[in-house]
Design an enzyme around this catalytic site. Sequence first.
Site, PDB file in Angstrom:
ATOM      1  N   ASN A  25       0.798  -1.226   0.000  1.00 14.53           N
ATOM      2  CA  ASN A  25       0.000   0.000   0.000  1.00 14.53           C
ATOM      3  C   ASN A  25       0.828   1.273   0.000  1.00 14.53           C
ATOM      4  OD1 ASN A  25      -2.182  -1.626  -0.149  1.00 14.53           O
ATOM      5  ND2 ASN A  25      -2.839  -1.360   1.976  1.00 14.53           N
ATOM      6  N   ARG A  56      -8.718  -1.695  -7.608  1.00 15.58           N
ATOM      7  CA  ARG A  56      -9.304  -0.386  -7.364  1.00 15.58           C
ATOM      8  C   ARG A  56      -8.246   0.699  -7.270  1.00 15.58           C
ATOM      9  NH1 ARG A  56     -10.448   2.954  -3.710  1.00 15.58           N
ATOM     10  NH2 ARG A  56     -12.483   3.914  -3.543  1.00 15.58           N
ATOM     11  N   ARG A  91     -17.047   1.047  -2.251  1.00 16.33           N
ATOM     12  CA  ARG A  91     -15.779   1.740  -2.556  1.00 16.33           C
ATOM     13  C   ARG A  91     -16.007   2.944  -3.478  1.00 16.33           C
ATOM     14  NH1 ARG A  91     -11.679  -2.055  -1.486  1.00 16.33           N
ATOM     15  NH2 ARG A  91     -10.289  -0.302  -1.176  1.00 16.33           N
ATOM     16  N   ASP A  97      -7.435  -3.457   8.004  1.00 14.04           N
ATOM     17  CA  ASP A  97      -6.822  -4.569   7.268  1.00 14.04           C
ATOM     18  C   ASP A  97      -6.358  -5.688   8.184  1.00 14.04           C
ATOM     19  OD1 ASP A  97      -5.297  -2.451   4.724  1.00 14.04           O
ATOM     20  OD2 ASP A  97      -7.340  -3.170   5.012  1.00 14.04           O
ATOM     21  N   ILE A 114     -14.696   1.214   9.210  1.00 13.15           N
ATOM     22  CA  ILE A 114     -14.168   1.778   7.956  1.00 13.15           C
ATOM     23  C   ILE A 114     -14.958   1.312   6.749  1.00 13.15           C
ATOM     24  CG2 ILE A 114     -12.126   1.972   6.458  1.00 13.15           C
ATOM     25  CD1 ILE A 114     -11.793   3.408   9.122  1.00 13.15           C
TER      26      ILE A 114
HETATM   27  C1  EPZ Z   1      -6.690   1.966   1.330  1.00 14.86           C
HETATM   28  O1  EPZ Z   1      -7.833   1.814   0.510  1.00 14.86           O
HETATM   29  C2  EPZ Z   1      -5.998   0.617   1.324  1.00 14.86           C
HETATM   30  N1  EPZ Z   1      -5.621   0.261  -0.039  1.00 14.86           N
HETATM   31  C3  EPZ Z   1      -6.951  -0.445   1.896  1.00 14.86           C
HETATM   32  O2  EPZ Z   1      -6.239  -1.667   1.950  1.00 14.86           O
HETATM   33  C4  EPZ Z   1      -7.342  -0.042   3.310  1.00 14.86           C
HETATM   34  O3  EPZ Z   1      -8.256  -0.985   3.826  1.00 14.86           O
HETATM   35  C5  EPZ Z   1      -7.972   1.346   3.287  1.00 14.86           C
HETATM   36  O4  EPZ Z   1      -7.060   2.300   2.675  1.00 14.86           O
HETATM   37  C6  EPZ Z   1      -8.329   1.855   4.678  1.00 14.86           C
HETATM   38  O5  EPZ Z   1      -7.175   1.891   5.468  1.00 14.86           O
HETATM   39  C7  EPZ Z   1      -4.498   0.797  -0.571  1.00 14.86           C
HETATM   40  O6  EPZ Z   1      -3.806   1.578   0.062  1.00 14.86           O
HETATM   41  C8  EPZ Z   1      -4.154   0.370  -1.975  1.00 14.86           C
HETATM   42  P1  EPZ Z   1     -10.120   4.784   1.836  1.00 14.86           P
HETATM   43  P2  EPZ Z   1      -8.659   3.133   0.051  1.00 14.86           P
HETATM   44  O7  EPZ Z   1     -10.266   5.692   0.671  1.00 14.86           O
HETATM   45  O8  EPZ Z   1      -7.736   4.250  -0.205  1.00 14.86           O
HETATM   46  C9  EPZ Z   1     -14.839   5.385   1.868  1.00 14.86           C
HETATM   47  C10 EPZ Z   1      -5.825  -3.911   1.560  1.00 14.86           C
HETATM   48  O9  EPZ Z   1      -6.327  -4.877   2.154  1.00 14.86           O
HETATM   49  N2  EPZ Z   1     -14.591   6.279   0.727  1.00 14.86           N
HETATM   50  O10 EPZ Z   1      -9.370   5.245   3.038  1.00 14.86           O
HETATM   51  O11 EPZ Z   1      -9.585   2.726  -1.018  1.00 14.86           O
HETATM   52  C11 EPZ Z   1     -14.562   3.936   1.510  1.00 14.86           C
HETATM   53  O12 EPZ Z   1     -15.681   3.353   0.893  1.00 14.86           O
HETATM   54  C12 EPZ Z   1      -6.715  -2.768   1.150  1.00 14.86           C
HETATM   55  O13 EPZ Z   1      -4.612  -3.770   1.311  1.00 14.86           O
HETATM   56  C13 EPZ Z   1     -15.650   7.037   0.211  1.00 14.86           C
HETATM   57  O14 EPZ Z   1     -16.769   6.951   0.700  1.00 14.86           O
HETATM   58  O15 EPZ Z   1      -9.490   3.402   1.380  1.00 14.86           O
HETATM   59  C14 EPZ Z   1     -14.273   3.324   2.858  1.00 14.86           C
HETATM   60  O16 EPZ Z   1     -15.490   3.038   3.503  1.00 14.86           O
HETATM   61  C15 EPZ Z   1      -8.189  -3.075   1.346  1.00 14.86           C
HETATM   62  N3  EPZ Z   1     -15.414   7.851  -0.850  1.00 14.86           N
HETATM   63  C16 EPZ Z   1     -13.539   4.450   3.597  1.00 14.86           C
HETATM   64  O17 EPZ Z   1     -13.890   5.662   2.915  1.00 14.86           O
HETATM   65  C17 EPZ Z   1     -14.170   7.968  -1.415  1.00 14.86           C
HETATM   66  O18 EPZ Z   1     -14.010   8.761  -2.367  1.00 14.86           O
HETATM   67  C18 EPZ Z   1     -12.021   4.303   3.592  1.00 14.86           C
HETATM   68  O19 EPZ Z   1     -11.597   4.293   2.260  1.00 14.86           O
HETATM   69  C19 EPZ Z   1     -13.110   7.196  -0.888  1.00 14.86           C
HETATM   70  C20 EPZ Z   1     -13.343   6.368   0.187  1.00 14.86           C
END
Ligand code: EPZ
Length: 418
Positions: A23, A92, A121, A305, A327
Amino acid sequence: MDNFVIHGGKQLNGEIRIGGSKNAALPILAATLLTRDRCEVKNVPELRDIRSTFELLNYLGKNCFYGYGDFVAEERVPLKLHAPYDLVRKMRASMLVAGPLLARFKKARFSLPGGCSIGLRPIDIHLEAFKKLGASVTYEKGDVVLSAKKLKAARVKFRFPSVGATENLMMCASLIEGRTVLENCAREPEIADLALALKKMGARIKGEGTVRIEIFGAARLKGLKHSVMPDRIETGTFMLACAAAGGRVRLSGVVPKTVDVLTRHLRQAGIKVSAFKDAIEINSSGSKPRPVNIITRPYPGFPTDLQAPWMAFMTRARGACSVHERIFENRFIHAAEFCRMGADISVQDKTAHIRGVDALLGAPVMASDLRAGAALVIAALAAKGKTLVRRVYHIDRGYEKFEDKLRRLGADIERVKT
Ligand code: EPZ
């Protein structure tokens, strides 16, 4: 699709080296789009998600080489500005190319990343922030099209500390002259590693790792040489594998501070954890742990995670505890799989209630995402008898040589190709 066959009951002993962070590597590889200069990134783990990024960057026109943990990107032809569905649907995080392409070419087109088993997502936080920098957002046949005559430095406040949005906007702002201020940012250590890479490319950044980040972009960014930070989620996964199976394991090449919250919870559960400069040692009898509740939160809170691996560990606790997932909206699919192994778990909305059982029994189970897959392996290591874990490709997305590392520690696990 490959399966894992695991015979439980073996303790884990010995030492393994933790690999580079998936990540952290994904946004840093995307950042190579910000410059036409040669970029060298080391300590990049050999994972499906890295391969997907490699394919996407090559498709866009970068000339990429990858082997033995070293990634090189060069640029000899004009880049495409469209990340197509067939490549984005695999991962993604592909949308992390949006910020760099928009910043450099004032245009980016990418397929709306689909949801996955843990949630819808959405990407609204990214898009709202790009608009604040002067981009227009339109939709064409399932694609998002970002374009701008000129991007301007601005103040952006995220409604939620999204990791990906923080990374996308940091990269975009790195090529916008003037001071962009991002507020309510994610504070994950991977953000700081990306900021370090962007600073090596010529951006001036302050506040990474806090909720407020200032970026003074440059008219042009240069290439970089960077080594990716260790993977804190792989670290936590192996800490929990040893805690659940029992034994004494030393994890080298780690940053103990990045797993502080897990260390505290493991100690509360009765596990001996010793932290050194760049290593962590886990000492577990494998007996039933004390029950400890968790609530997943943005960093530095308990990482979502590690929620599934923690649940695997708590299935044999001396009593009841709860897991609150704050989350993602649907990250309990693994609970039903643990119940197939004899666990006693009920889920109400965003909370799983776990009542510890004496023992788990091996059974055929199915991975639904990379962390749930790793958690099923942890449960199988501690279970009696044989477990078959299906859809191991999920695990291959985020864990390099997972079964080799576990076998080296004494686990009875093998990959069966089907
Ligand atoms: C990152 O995903 C990680 N992936 C995820 O790891 C990790 O679970 C997540 O952060 C939370 O820590 C990478 O870094 C590649 P977010 P990301 O945007 O960036 C909502 C793994 O197992 N949201 O912080 O996609 C979303 O739906 C993966 O390695 C919106 O609503 O996570 C979620 O509920 C899985 N609108 C929350 O925020 C948006 O525009 C956190 O998402 C963006 C996100």
